[in-house]
Design an enzyme around this catalytic site. Sequence first.
Site, PDB file in Angstrom:
ATOM      1  N   SER A 122     -15.232 -24.799  -9.060  1.00 15.03           N
ATOM      2  CA  SER A 122     -14.287 -24.165  -8.147  1.00 15.03           C
ATOM      3  C   SER A 122     -13.389 -23.166  -8.840  1.00 15.03           C
ATOM      4  O   SER A 122     -12.818 -23.434  -9.896  1.00 15.03           O
ATOM      5  CB  SER A 122     -13.416 -25.233  -7.480  1.00 15.03           C
ATOM      6  OG  SER A 122     -12.323 -24.646  -6.812  1.00 15.03           O
ATOM      7  N   CYS A 123     -13.230 -21.993  -8.213  1.00 16.28           N
ATOM      8  CA  CYS A 123     -12.317 -20.969  -8.716  1.00 16.28           C
ATOM      9  C   CYS A 123     -10.888 -21.481  -8.784  1.00 16.28           C
ATOM     10  O   CYS A 123     -10.136 -21.156  -9.706  1.00 16.28           O
ATOM     11  CB  CYS A 123     -12.403 -19.742  -7.808  1.00 16.28           C
ATOM     12  SG  CYS A 123     -11.072 -18.549  -8.005  1.00 16.28           S
TER      13      CYS A 123
END
Length: 282
Positions: A157-158
């Site tokens: 996940s960013c």
Amino acid sequence: MESANSDPQKISCARFLNTGESTAAWNMAVDELLFESCQAHLREGRSAEDAPITLRVYAWSPPAISLGRGQAAERDIFLERLADEGIDICRRLTGGRAVLHDCELTYSITGSQALLGDAIGETYHRISRGLAEGLAALGAEVELAPPSGSAYASQGSCFATASVWELSIGGKKMVGSAQCREGGAVLQHGSVLLRSSEERLASLLKPRGAERFLTRSAHAVGLREVLGEEFSFHDVAEALKTGVEKALGFRFSPYRLTSTEKARVLEISRSRYENREWTLAR
């Protein structure tokens, strides 16, 4: 908050484009078109200061996961769950990790390095200052994050980690951005969270990215969680536009895609972003 110019000047090449809700493929194709147009201007030998600079805002319908340019889809995402969840998937031109585009406003800025900064960090800093100015006007006093050396960078996940100059509140990330530079042109786009969707994204990440993510406190936060109220897409868009204008020192004029540009967007979308091979070939 300090700004570069309290009285932004109007320049002919600065454009504001609000494309509203669109599919993942269309959204990514429009950003590529704008990036492509700036590159074409520079290749023709015209002034970098006169190259089109476009601030765009948009949303996603249906919700979608976007993958970073080099991210391995099958390694990080439970692809079989996406259809059941009604979630699309696409791959960005820019790097970074997966983002679930759902309860957010997405921005993109395309322009020449001459206007946006010759170095990656300089561009991030200038744009982030503008976004921070806009969020502050809504009541969200965000912080510009220093580089992170945490282990969360290995996750899918960013929003599990804050990169240099990204925006957070109380250590939780509110804006995640990514950048691409080529031929003197810059594309930076990112998600401004209206409400966090990270719990939903975590359920779609394979254990490499999800196990530690779920066992720790949340790493992302939206305007709703911070301020206790809902903000319309329009209100957030206008606040961010004003903030970026102050930071960059010029005003954006309203712009709409031409019929020729829309046709080119369809070409790009069909050849790349609607292409399953492009999306999953990592």
